[in-house]
Motif scaffolding. Structure first.
Motif, PDB file in Angstrom:
ATOM      1  N   LEU A   1     -12.606  24.109 -29.507  1.00 33.89           N
ATOM      2  CA  LEU A   1     -11.463  23.719 -30.336  1.00 33.89           C
ATOM      3  C   LEU A   1     -10.379  24.794 -30.289  1.00 33.89           C
ATOM      4  CD1 LEU A   1     -10.115  21.780 -32.288  1.00 33.89           C
ATOM      5  CD2 LEU A   1     -11.382  22.885 -34.141  1.00 33.89           C
ATOM      6  N   GLN A   2     -10.754  26.063 -30.350  1.00 34.16           N
ATOM      7  CA  GLN A   2      -9.781  27.148 -30.280  1.00 34.16           C
ATOM      8  C   GLN A   2      -9.057  27.154 -28.935  1.00 34.16           C
ATOM      9  OE1 GLN A   2      -8.750  28.810 -32.920  1.00 34.16           O
ATOM     10  NE2 GLN A   2     -10.245  27.557 -33.997  1.00 34.16           N
ATOM     11  N   ALA A   3      -9.781  26.867 -27.862  1.00 35.42           N
ATOM     12  CA  ALA A   3      -9.158  26.808 -26.532  1.00 35.42           C
ATOM     13  C   ALA A   3      -8.139  25.680 -26.468  1.00 35.42           C
ATOM     14  CB  ALA A   3     -10.224  26.626 -25.452  1.00 35.42           C
ATOM     15  N   ILE A   4      -8.467  24.541 -27.064  1.00 34.77           N
ATOM     16  CA  ILE A   4      -7.541  23.403 -27.086  1.00 34.77           C
ATOM     17  C   ILE A   4      -6.305  23.764 -27.893  1.00 34.77           C
ATOM     18  CG2 ILE A   4      -7.212  21.069 -27.998  1.00 34.77           C
ATOM     19  CD1 ILE A   4     -10.165  20.532 -27.222  1.00 34.77           C
ATOM     20  N   LYS A   5      -6.500  24.334 -29.065  1.00 35.36           N
ATOM     21  CA  LYS A   5      -5.371  24.688 -29.929  1.00 35.36           C
ATOM     22  C   LYS A   5      -4.469  25.728 -29.276  1.00 35.36           C
ATOM     23  CE  LYS A   5      -6.972  23.413 -34.480  1.00 35.36           C
ATOM     24  NZ  LYS A   5      -6.982  23.834 -35.883  1.00 35.36           N
ATOM     25  N   LYS A   6      -5.042  26.611 -28.480  1.00 36.22           N
ATOM     26  CA  LYS A   6      -4.255  27.635 -27.785  1.00 36.22           C
ATOM     27  C   LYS A   6      -3.284  27.008 -26.780  1.00 36.22           C
ATOM     28  CE  LYS A   6      -5.323  31.010 -24.427  1.00 36.22           C
ATOM     29  NZ  LYS A   6      -5.535  30.430 -23.271  1.00 36.22           N
ATOM     30  N   ASP A   7      -3.651  25.867 -26.251  1.00 38.48           N
ATOM     31  CA  ASP A   7      -2.823  25.193 -25.256  1.00 38.48           C
ATOM     32  C   ASP A   7      -1.766  24.276 -25.863  1.00 38.48           C
ATOM     33  OD1 ASP A   7      -4.123  26.387 -23.142  1.00 38.48           O
ATOM     34  OD2 ASP A   7      -5.510  24.728 -22.817  1.00 38.48           O
TER      35      ASP A   7
ATOM     36  N   GLY B   1      -9.502  12.709 -22.085  1.00 38.77           N
ATOM     37  CA  GLY B   1     -10.683  11.868 -22.170  1.00 38.77           C
ATOM     38  C   GLY B   1     -11.756  12.362 -23.123  1.00 38.77           C
ATOM     39  N   GLU B   2     -11.533  13.507 -23.762  1.00 31.82           N
ATOM     40  CA  GLU B   2     -12.521  14.103 -24.662  1.00 31.82           C
ATOM     41  C   GLU B   2     -12.114  13.843 -26.116  1.00 31.82           C
ATOM     42  OE1 GLU B   2     -14.366  18.565 -25.487  1.00 31.82           O
ATOM     43  OE2 GLU B   2     -12.757  18.310 -24.037  1.00 31.82           O
ATOM     44  N   PRO B   3     -13.028  13.280 -26.933  1.00 30.87           N
ATOM     45  CA  PRO B   3     -12.681  13.051 -28.342  1.00 30.87           C
ATOM     46  C   PRO B   3     -12.501  14.376 -29.088  1.00 30.87           C
ATOM     47  CG  PRO B   3     -14.905  12.213 -27.848  1.00 30.87           C
ATOM     48  CD  PRO B   3     -14.366  12.833 -26.603  1.00 30.87           C
ATOM     49  N   LEU B   4     -11.325  14.553 -29.677  1.00 33.77           N
ATOM     50  CA  LEU B   4     -11.031  15.812 -30.360  1.00 33.77           C
ATOM     51  C   LEU B   4     -11.894  16.023 -31.604  1.00 33.77           C
ATOM     52  CD1 LEU B   4      -7.163  16.137 -30.103  1.00 33.77           C
ATOM     53  CD2 LEU B   4      -8.905  17.433 -28.910  1.00 33.77           C
ATOM     54  N   GLN B   5     -12.306  14.937 -32.248  1.00 36.71           N
ATOM     55  CA  GLN B   5     -13.124  15.082 -33.450  1.00 36.71           C
ATOM     56  C   GLN B   5     -14.460  15.760 -33.140  1.00 36.71           C
ATOM     57  OE1 GLN B   5     -11.404  12.479 -32.419  1.00 36.71           O
ATOM     58  NE2 GLN B   5     -11.026  10.982 -34.025  1.00 36.71           N
ATOM     59  N   ALA B   6     -14.931  15.637 -31.912  1.00 38.10           N
ATOM     60  CA  ALA B   6     -16.212  16.234 -31.525  1.00 38.10           C
ATOM     61  C   ALA B   6     -16.076  17.709 -31.133  1.00 38.10           C
ATOM     62  CB  ALA B   6     -16.818  15.448 -30.358  1.00 38.10           C
ATOM     63  N   CYS B   7     -14.850  18.178 -30.983  1.00 37.54           N
ATOM     64  CA  CYS B   7     -14.632  19.569 -30.558  1.00 37.54           C
ATOM     65  C   CYS B   7     -14.727  20.511 -31.749  1.00 37.54           C
ATOM     66  CB  CYS B   7     -13.255  19.718 -29.919  1.00 37.54           C
ATOM     67  SG  CYS B   7     -13.062  18.797 -28.408  1.00 37.54           S
ATOM     68  N   SER B   8     -15.352  21.650 -31.518  1.00 41.36           N
ATOM     69  CA  SER B   8     -15.436  22.674 -32.558  1.00 41.36           C
ATOM     70  C   SER B   8     -15.587  24.040 -31.894  1.00 41.36           C
ATOM     71  CB  SER B   8     -16.627  22.393 -33.492  1.00 41.36           C
ATOM     72  OG  SER B   8     -17.836  22.447 -32.753  1.00 41.36           O
ATOM     73  N   GLY B   9     -15.567  25.067 -32.709  1.00 44.30           N
ATOM     74  CA  GLY B   9     -15.807  26.423 -32.225  1.00 44.30           C
ATOM     75  C   GLY B   9     -14.831  26.867 -31.151  1.00 44.30           C
ATOM     76  N   GLN B  10     -15.371  27.479 -30.105  1.00 43.10           N
ATOM     77  CA  GLN B  10     -14.550  28.027 -29.027  1.00 43.10           C
ATOM     78  C   GLN B  10     -13.787  26.933 -28.283  1.00 43.10           C
ATOM     79  OE1 GLN B  10     -17.285  30.351 -26.669  1.00 43.10           O
ATOM     80  NE2 GLN B  10     -16.831  32.217 -27.830  1.00 43.10           N
TER      81      GLN B  10
END
Length: 166
Positions: free
Chosen positions: A28-34, A17-26
């Motif tokens: 975004l890194q947490a999302i990419k880790k998963d 439910g969270e727009p990925l374009q708005a994610c940054s920094g830590q």
């Protein structure tokens, strides 16, 4: 799009439910880790053994030697490559290379595994074995699998949901 390797021209990409374009920094890194990614080609280090192809991400994470050895052994058993632990990727069949690729990504324990036509370079038997391993990962580990695939006759029965893009 999910791993932010590309950005959408139109619309948005939502993760939980969270727009990925708005994610940054830590965040975004947490999302990419998963998120684990597997592409058509075999992203393997040909100068390193099967063991090291799986161990390197864990080494870079700072894991201790005992953990790395146990995790590599567990993953090799899971993908049925235990007897290849000291082999090099160029000594493996295409199917074995893709299973090694899968094991190396799974070493990081992603919650979501995205695969872009992972069977395109495999023969029918290796393709079937690879897709069965994906089903096993989903079933036993609960990992979400997002698969882009042309061999629909084999992949379709394994799917909970199917999206068709034109």
């Amino acid at each position: 799009l999910i791993n932010r390797l590309e950005t959408p021209g139109e619309g948005e990409v939502l993760l939980n439910g969270e727009p990925l374009q708005a994610c940054s920094g830590q965040r975004l890194q947490a999302i990419k880790k998963d998120i684990g990614m597997i592409f058509q080609n075999f992203n393997l280090l040909n100068s390193k053994t099967v063991f090291h192809n799986i161990a390197i991400p864990l080494i870079l994470q700072g894991r201790d030697k005992a953990f790395i050895q146990a995790r590599v052994a567990e993953l090799l058993a899971f993908v049925d490559l235990s007897d290849k632990i000291h082999s090099y990727p160029n000594e493996l069949s295409g199917g074995q290379k893709q299973l090694l690729n899968l094991a190396s990504v799974m070493a990081m324990q992603p919650k979501v595994l995205i695969l872009d036509e992972p069977t395109s370079q495999l023969d029918p038997i290796a393709s079937s074995e690879f897709l069965e391993t994906l089903a096993k990962i989903n079933r036993e580990l609960g990992t979400t699998i997002i698969l882009s695939e042309h061999r629909l006759e084999e992949a379709f029965p394994l799917a909970d949901r199917v999206l068709v893009m034109e």
